[in-house]
Design a protein around this motif. Sequence first.
Motif, short mmCIF file in Angstrom:
data_model
loop_
_atom_site.label_atom_id
_atom_site.label_comp_id
_atom_site.label_asym_id
_atom_site.label_seq_id
_atom_site.Cartn_x
_atom_site.Cartn_y
_atom_site.Cartn_z
N GLN A 1 -38.90 63.36 -16.20
CA GLN A 1 -38.15 64.61 -15.49
C GLN A 1 -38.35 64.36 -14.09
OE1 GLN A 1 -39.54 68.22 -17.60
NE2 GLN A 1 -38.79 67.49 -19.36
N PHE A 2 -39.55 63.69 -13.49
CA PHE A 2 -39.64 63.97 -12.30
C PHE A 2 -39.29 62.63 -11.48
CE2 PHE A 2 -42.91 66.32 -14.30
CZ PHE A 2 -43.05 67.45 -13.60
N GLU A 3 -38.74 61.79 -12.13
CA GLU A 3 -38.28 60.54 -11.44
C GLU A 3 -36.74 60.73 -11.05
OE1 GLU A 3 -39.42 57.56 -14.08
OE2 GLU A 3 -41.30 57.07 -12.77
N GLY A 4 -36.01 61.55 -11.59
CA GLY A 4 -34.67 61.98 -11.29
C GLY A 4 -34.31 62.75 -10.27
N GLY A 5 -33.25 62.84 -9.52
CA GLY A 5 -33.04 63.60 -8.23
C GLY A 5 -32.00 62.97 -7.44
N CYS A 6 -31.30 64.07 -6.72
CA CYS A 6 -30.21 63.74 -6.05
C CYS A 6 -30.68 62.94 -4.79
CB CYS A 6 -29.35 64.86 -5.59
SG CYS A 6 -28.68 65.59 -7.14
N GLY A 7 -29.84 61.97 -4.20
CA GLY A 7 -30.05 61.37 -3.02
C GLY A 7 -28.86 61.09 -2.02
N TYR A 8 -29.08 60.32 -1.07
CA TYR A 8 -28.03 60.19 -0.28
C TYR A 8 -27.92 58.45 0.35
CZ TYR A 8 -31.03 60.74 4.05
OH TYR A 8 -32.33 60.51 4.79
N TRP A 9 -27.18 57.83 1.13
CA TRP A 9 -26.90 56.69 1.48
C TRP A 9 -27.10 56.61 2.99
CZ3 TRP A 9 -27.43 51.92 -0.32
CH2 TRP A 9 -27.11 50.86 0.41
N ASN A 10 -28.16 55.78 3.37
CA ASN A 10 -28.35 55.69 4.78
C ASN A 10 -27.82 54.33 5.35
OD1 ASN A 10 -30.39 54.07 4.03
ND2 ASN A 10 -31.85 54.70 5.50
N TYR A 11 -26.83 53.74 4.61
CA TYR A 11 -26.50 52.51 4.82
C TYR A 11 -27.60 51.36 4.83
CZ TYR A 11 -21.98 54.26 5.72
OH TYR A 11 -20.79 54.97 5.78
N GLU A 12 -28.80 51.67 4.25
CA GLU A 12 -29.74 50.61 3.97
C GLU A 12 -30.35 50.72 2.61
OE1 GLU A 12 -32.76 50.44 6.73
OE2 GLU A 12 -31.64 50.00 8.52
N THR A 13 -30.40 52.04 2.04
CA THR A 13 -30.81 52.36 0.91
C THR A 13 -30.87 53.66 0.53
OG1 THR A 13 -33.04 52.17 -0.42
CG2 THR A 13 -33.35 53.24 1.75
N TRP A 14 -31.30 54.07 -0.51
CA TRP A 14 -30.98 55.70 -1.18
C TRP A 14 -32.04 56.36 -0.64
CZ3 TRP A 14 -26.19 57.12 -2.33
CH2 TRP A 14 -25.46 56.21 -2.91
N LEU A 15 -31.96 57.46 -0.23
CA LEU A 15 -33.24 58.51 0.23
C LEU A 15 -32.83 59.82 -0.17
CD1 LEU A 15 -33.67 57.35 4.00
CD2 LEU A 15 -34.89 56.42 2.11
N SER A 16 -33.84 60.48 -0.38
CA SER A 16 -33.95 62.19 -0.86
C SER A 16 -34.34 63.07 0.30
CB SER A 16 -34.56 62.23 -2.00
OG SER A 16 -34.01 61.13 -3.16
N ASP A 17 -34.77 62.88 1.33
CA ASP A 17 -35.11 63.80 2.46
C ASP A 17 -34.05 64.70 2.85
OD1 ASP A 17 -34.45 61.15 3.94
OD2 ASP A 17 -34.51 62.50 5.35
#
Length: 602
Positions: free
Chosen positions: A241-257
Motif C-alpha cells: 500500500q505504501f509503494e503506490g502513489g500519484c506522480g508527475y513527469w519532469n522530462y527525465e523521470t517520474w517524481l511525486s513532490d
Amino acid sequence: MISQLSNLLTQTQEKLAAADVFSISEIFDSLVKKPERNAAVVGDLMKICQKVMSTDNETLRLSADANATNALLSNFEDYLDELSPTILKLNSTIFANSTEFTFHPFFDMGVIVLKTSELRVFFVDPEVRNVSGIVNFSGGNMSHFEMLHLSDNEEDIRSMENLESAVFIPEKLWSQLKKKGASYLVFKVYTRDALFVETEEEIKRRPTSNVISITIPGLNDNKLPGKLPFFLRNAKANETQFEGGCGYWNYETWLSDGISTCGVGSLEASSHPVILCHADHLTQFTFLLGVNKMQAGLDTNKEDDHSLDVITNVGLTLSLLGLLMIFITAAVFKSFRTLASTKILLNLCAALGLQLLFFLILSQSHLLEQLEQSESERCTLVGAVMQYLLLVVFSWMFIIGFLQYQRYVRVIGVNHPRHYILMSAVAAWSLPLIPTLLVVSLEPGSYRPNNSSMDYPILCYPSGYGLSLGVILPIGVITVANAILVGYISWSVYTALFKRDLIFKQLGLFVLLFFLLGITWIFGLCTYFDFGRIFAYLFCLTATLQGFVLFLYFIVFNKENQRAWLGLCCNSSKKRNQETIQMPTDSILQGLSHSSTNSTSI
C-alpha cells in the motif's frame, strides 16, 4: 510537410526506427519555431503522435537516448496549447474525420475534443457553460467521456462507475486562476506511457494508469494558488500500500513532490477503485507503482526472460506428453484404470493437463484476439479460466496429500466413506468456483493487465486483492500444508523402516510426493515475494515438469506397467490384465518394508 508526413505514416505498415522518431521530433521542432500557428495541422500532428506511440518500447528507448521522445512530446503539447483560442473560436469544422482521427465539437458547451485511439485532447472554455474538466470511462466504448463543471463535488466524481481518469478545476481555484491571466484549459489524456521514456538503467516506478497532461494557456506560472484534484484508476497490481502513489513527469523521470495521494497507505485507499490526488503545479500526471512489485519476480533482463520462456515451454511440452501417456495407459489397461488410486490420479492429470494446455496455447498464439467479446471481457474470461484451473489442480493435490497421510502415517483404522472418490471430485471441481466467481463479480477489472506496454507479454490474470486473496492465499495454504505432510510422511517412513540399503527408495518416495503434491510451488511463492531470481529458475524447472515426473513414476518406473506394455507390444500370451497394477507409492513402500521385521500392512 506535416500533412505529407502524416499520410506517409498512416498509410505504411512498416515499423518506425529510432532514426525515424528522431527525424519526426526534428520536424516538430521546426514547426514550433515558426511564428504562425495553423489549426488545420492539429489532426495530422495527433495522427503522427499516435503512430509514434504505437512504436515498440526498444525503439522508443533508443530514441529517448537522443532526447527525441521528450522533444516530440514538448513541442506537440506547446503547439496545441498555443492554438487553444483559435480552435475554441472556430465556427465550423476544419478537421476531416478519418479512421485514425476524430473531431468532436461541443460549441454550446465551450468544448472541443480531438481523439485518436490512444490520445485525446480537450480544449475547454469555462466561461461558456462553467465546464472545467473531463472524465473518461473504461469499457467497450472507449470514446465515452463526459464534462465536469466548476461546482462538481470530488466524492461524486470519484464514485462514478467505470471511471478511468478525470480532472477538473474547482470554482474557487478557477476564480484565483482568472486573476492570474487564465482563460482556457487544455487536457491531454495518453492511454499509454509510450512517450514518457526514462533512460535510467534501473527504473524504480512506472505508470500503471492513463497519463493526464494539464495546461492553462495564458498562465505564466505553473505554480497553482490552490490544490488541483485529479482522479486515476487504481492499478490493483501486486503493490504494497505504501509503494503506490500519484506522480508527475519532469522530462527525465517520474517524481511525486508537490502531489498528495489521498489516504495513501490506508486500507480505504488501496481498496477503492479510483485514486484521488491533488497537485499544486501543472504538468503530466499518472499513478505510479514500484516495478518490482507490479510483476513480482520479473525484471527487465531479456536474456533471463528468454531462458525462462525456453525452460517453461520445454517443461510444459514434456508434461503434456507425459499426461497423455498416463491417459493412454488407463485407456488400454482396464486393471489400471479401475483402481481407486488411479481414478484420483486421472482427475489430477485432467485438471493439470487442461491448465498446462490452456497456458501453452495462450502464450504461443493470438487466440485471445479471436474471441468476439471486448478486450476487457476477453481478459476477464481468460483470467477467470486460468484462475479456476489452477485452483482445481491445487484442490486435487490437497486431497491426494490427505490420502497419502492416511496411507503412510495413520495406516490402521482408516476407513474411506462410501463414494469418497465422487465426493472428492465434486469438491475439487466445484469449490474453486467460489473464489473465481467472487473475483469476477467484485473485481472484474483486476483481470486487465495494467502494464501491457512493458517488453514482456502480460497474460490476463487477477491482480491486487483478486490475486492475493483469490489465488496466492489458497495455493499458499495448500502448498504449506502439503509440504508439512510430505515432511511428516518422509520422517515416519524413515524412522519406521530405516535401513541403509533402502535410502534410495526412501528418497524416491520423497521425490514423488514432492512433485505429486505440488511442493514445487514453494519456489513460485518465493518468486512472488521477490526473494531472488534463482527461485524463478527453480520454479520453471520443477513446476512445469510435474506431469512428466508423474508419467515417469506411474508408468515408466512401475514394473507392472512395464510388463503390461511389453506384453502388449510383444503380443505376449499371458493375460496381463489379471495383474494388479499398483500406485508407485505402494510399490515403493512395499519395497521399503519387504525386509523389515515390523512391516506394516497397507
